[in-house]
Write an enzyme that holds these catalytic residues in place. Structure first.
Site, PDB file in Angstrom:
ATOM      1  N   HIS A  52      19.050  21.077 -33.646  1.00 31.50           N
ATOM      2  CA  HIS A  52      17.643  20.672 -33.530  1.00 31.50           C
ATOM      3  C   HIS A  52      17.098  20.403 -34.929  1.00 31.50           C
ATOM      4  CE1 HIS A  52      13.755  20.328 -31.605  1.00 31.50           C
ATOM      5  NE2 HIS A  52      13.242  21.043 -32.588  1.00 31.50           N
ATOM      6  N   LEU A 102      19.347  14.318 -25.069  1.00 29.37           N
ATOM      7  CA  LEU A 102      17.933  14.549 -24.793  1.00 29.37           C
ATOM      8  C   LEU A 102      17.625  15.152 -23.424  1.00 29.37           C
ATOM      9  CD1 LEU A 102      16.390  11.357 -26.436  1.00 29.37           C
ATOM     10  CD2 LEU A 102      16.857  13.600 -27.443  1.00 29.37           C
TER      11      LEU A 102
END
Length: 198
Positions: free
Chosen positions: A112, A93
């Site tokens: 993603h 992240l």
């Protein structure tokens, strides 16, 4: 000496921040390979489930903090010592630092959980992505595997796969469909990249 040690083994390093289901899937996929191996998993969260998953699968698991990633060369030096053929971000992240990107050009990829360029960027991860897509009444979503650059989710696309969204789908059911795409395609795309770079 194992089969893997006696051949020119391609080395993968995985970065992950969460529970690590994608990382586990990739590790297990390549444990069947004679010439590709996940050699280390690095995480920025002490509580991340990925560290235990890696440990349970006999893969080196390393924890680091912001200082080590952004303000010193600690993480960069770990990577230089390993000299991976590919660095894989699987639910990592933090923004990847430019010094590592420069050291490993075209060797860092990310997955993603949406069809970029839509629904990407800072803060768009995990269920936030699925909730937004459902709220926008999209009829399809999917995954994007892309090279990493200095901006969130903006590197060149390598691969996309789609799934349809039904009227009854929720963020949770969409997440399940996306996970299936990730588990199926991510290891295959990694393998393809490494074989193409022979």
């Amino acid at each position: 000496m194992s089969d893997k040690e006696s051949t020119n083994t391609k080395k993968i390093v995985i970065f992950a921040s969460g529970s690590g289901t994608n990382a586990e899937n990739i590790i297990k996929y390549f444990q069947k390979s004679k010439n590709i191996e996940v050699v280390a998993v690095l995480s920025n969260r002490r509580s991340a489930g990925v560290l235990k998953r890696a440990h349970d699968l006999n893969v080196k698991a390393l924890l680091f903090d912001k200082e080590a990633l952004y303000h010193t060369n600690d993480v960069l030096n770990i990577l230089k010592d390993i000299d991976p053929d590919l660095i894989v971000l699987a639910g990592f992240l933090w923004l990847f630092p430019s010094n590592i990107i420069e050291e490993f050009p075209d060797k860092i990829i990310n997955i993603h959980p949406a069809l970029l360029p839509k629904y990407g960027g800072k803060g768009m991860y995990g269920n936030k992505v699925h909730e937004t897509i459902i709220a926008e009444k999209e009829t399809e979503s999917g995954i994007t595997i892309h090279f990493v650059n200095e901006k969130y989710d903006e590197g060149n696309t390598i691969f996309q796969a789609t799934t349809s969204i039904e009227n009854h789908d929720t963020a949770e059911s969409l997440a399940g469909k996306i996970h299936e795409l990730e588990y199926k395609h991510f290891p295959e795309v990694i393998q393809q990249i490494l074989e193409d770079n022979n």
